[in-house]
Design an enzyme around this catalytic site. Structure first.
Site, PDB file in Angstrom:
ATOM      1  CD  GLU A  62      -2.924  -1.043   2.388  1.00  0.00           C
ATOM      2  OE1 GLU A  62      -4.140  -1.193   2.209  1.00  0.00           O
ATOM      3  OE2 GLU A  62      -2.408  -0.900   3.519  1.00  0.00           O
ATOM      4  CB  CYS A  73       3.265   7.465   3.069  1.00  0.00           C
ATOM      5  SG  CYS A  73       3.841   6.253   4.285  1.00  0.00           S
ATOM      6  CB  CYS A  80       7.369  -4.990   8.174  1.00  0.00           C
ATOM      7  SG  CYS A  80       8.707  -4.234   9.149  1.00  0.00           S
ATOM      8  CB  CYS A 128       6.877  -2.929  15.909  1.00  0.00           C
ATOM      9  SG  CYS A 128       8.600  -2.477  15.551  1.00  0.00           S
ATOM     10  CB  CYS A 185       3.435  -1.757  13.561  1.00  0.00           C
ATOM     11  SG  CYS A 185       3.506  -1.415  11.783  1.00  0.00           S
ATOM     12  CB  CYS A 222       1.840   6.305  11.341  1.00  0.00           C
ATOM     13  SG  CYS A 222       3.412   5.653  11.906  1.00  0.00           S
TER      14      CYS A 222
END
Length: 380
Positions: A112, A125, A132, A136, A139, A372
């Site tokens: 995205e 962005c 990933c 974390c 997230c 975010c």
């Protein structure tokens, strides 16, 4: 590759067995593009001609490149402009000034990107990995795991698409210009270093060899891969480095940002300070505010003390850094929520009282899961 990076856990490496994305002109230098077109029996200037369409005119559709001879257009396009990103859907928020696009890559991986228009700028962005591997827990992207690295051209193509959308007036507000790029989408940019740096070089190269963007308007973020942060400082490209810190003490950061068990808060902040010292560019410290987790007043004091410990010897020891507080954006199944406004205000007050420049990020796109920490590339 440094010894430190060789010893990283397997989560840093994408799964094996995937094919490589097709070669694209954005992967190639000007000289390499010339070699490709001449190998096809075409004159050398065709390489610059195609690059001008892509980087200067922001044309991603070969059908619009009518100055290419019909007899050779197909082979030139096949060699230099294979399709990289296929739009699955686009969602809008903030009265049409925020657009999140879900892309399908050549191997069906999903990523995205988010385009945000402000009164004084327009920012894309971008994602640098499908998924990933940093894990974390707050997230959404990190919870999905790492699928693969993206190529230089796959990263650049997100920017060209956004720049074209702005130029055509597809974003609310009429025609405009894309000015800023932030590597804060899916993935850890420093874990895909070669492709990310290649993409940055294409972005800052003047037309028609690149997009002609200002390096000072490009932000490369990281959760703290220290060797790569140090390497970035030597590249000679004055991008802004953003360090996602999220906690000033190792005990909490080990939980929130697992890579901290490899490089401590002190080591990570020191690498950020070295970047600021070598490049003359102020570093941004990203700090997601989580209620009763990392937003206590004493942690604000500790954060300031950690940052100031590297700024000694100057009249303004905090001038090398800026803290960007991020109200936590909700993700499915998360046990954490955003900080109370009064706690957020006290955190800002304490940082500023110690001479640390601080702002609270204007959250965009949270209602379309485009803010975010929310990008998860869900197809459905």
């Amino acid at each position: 590759m440094s010894d430190n990076l060789k010893s990283l856990p397997l989560v840093f490496e994408p799964p094996r067995g995937r094919g490589k994305p097709p070669r694209h002109l954005a992967d190639l230098t000007a000289e390499e593009r010339t070699e490709v077109v001449t190998s096809l029996g075409e004159p050398a200037f065709r390489g610059k001609q195609v690059a001008a369409h892509y980087f200067s005119r922001l044309e991603r559709d070969p059908a619009g490149m009518t100055d290419l001879p019909a007899s050779s257009r197909d082979k030139i396009v096949e060699a230099l402009l294979p399709p990289l990103l296929t739009s699955v859907r686009t969602m809008e928020a903030d009265k049409g000034t925020t657009r999140k696009t879900l892309w399908r890559l050549f191997d069906n991986a999903l990523v995205e990107s988010v385009l945000m228009r402000y009164p004084d700028r327009a920012t894309i962005c971008v994602s640098s990995q499908a998924g990933c591997g940093m894990a974390c827990p707050f997230c959404a992207t990190g919870q999905g795991g790492l699928e693969r690295n993206m190529s230089t051209a796959e990263i650049v193509d997100q920017v060209v698409d956004a720049a074209g959308a702005m130029a055509r007036g597809d974003v609310a507000g009429g025609p405009g210009r894309l000015s800023n790029v932030v590597f804060m989408g899916m993935g850890e940019p420093m874990a895909n270093y070669k492709a990310v740096i290649g993409a940055v070089r294409r972005m800052v190269a003047p037309n028609p060899d690149g997009l002609g963007l200002s390096a000072r308007n490009i932000v490369v973020s990281t959760v703290g891969l220290v060797p790569r942060m140090k390497q970035l400082a030597t590249e000679g490209i004055p991008v802004t480095l953003a360090l996602s810190l999220h906690a000033p003490d190792d005990e909490l950061r080990n939980e929130l940002v697992p890579i901290n068990t490899r490089w401590s808060v002190n080591e990570t902040v020191e690498a950020a300070w070295e970047y600021a010292t070598l490049t003359g560019r102020r570093v941004s410290i990203e700090y997601a505010m989580m209620r009763d987790i990392n937003d206590q007043a004493w942690r604000a004091d500790l954060l300031a003390d950690v940052l100031l410990s590297f700024g000694g010897g100057t009249d303004r020891p905090g001038s090398w850094v800026h803290v960007n507080l991020i109200p936590l954006n909700p993700t499915p199944g998360s046990k954490w929520t955003a900080s109370r406004r009064e706690d957020e205000r006290e955190f800002v007050r304490r940082l500023e009282a110690k001479g640390i420049s601080t702002t609270v990020r204007d959250t965009r796109g949270s209602d379309i899961d485009g803010a975010c920490g929310q990008l998860a590339a869900a197809d459905g």
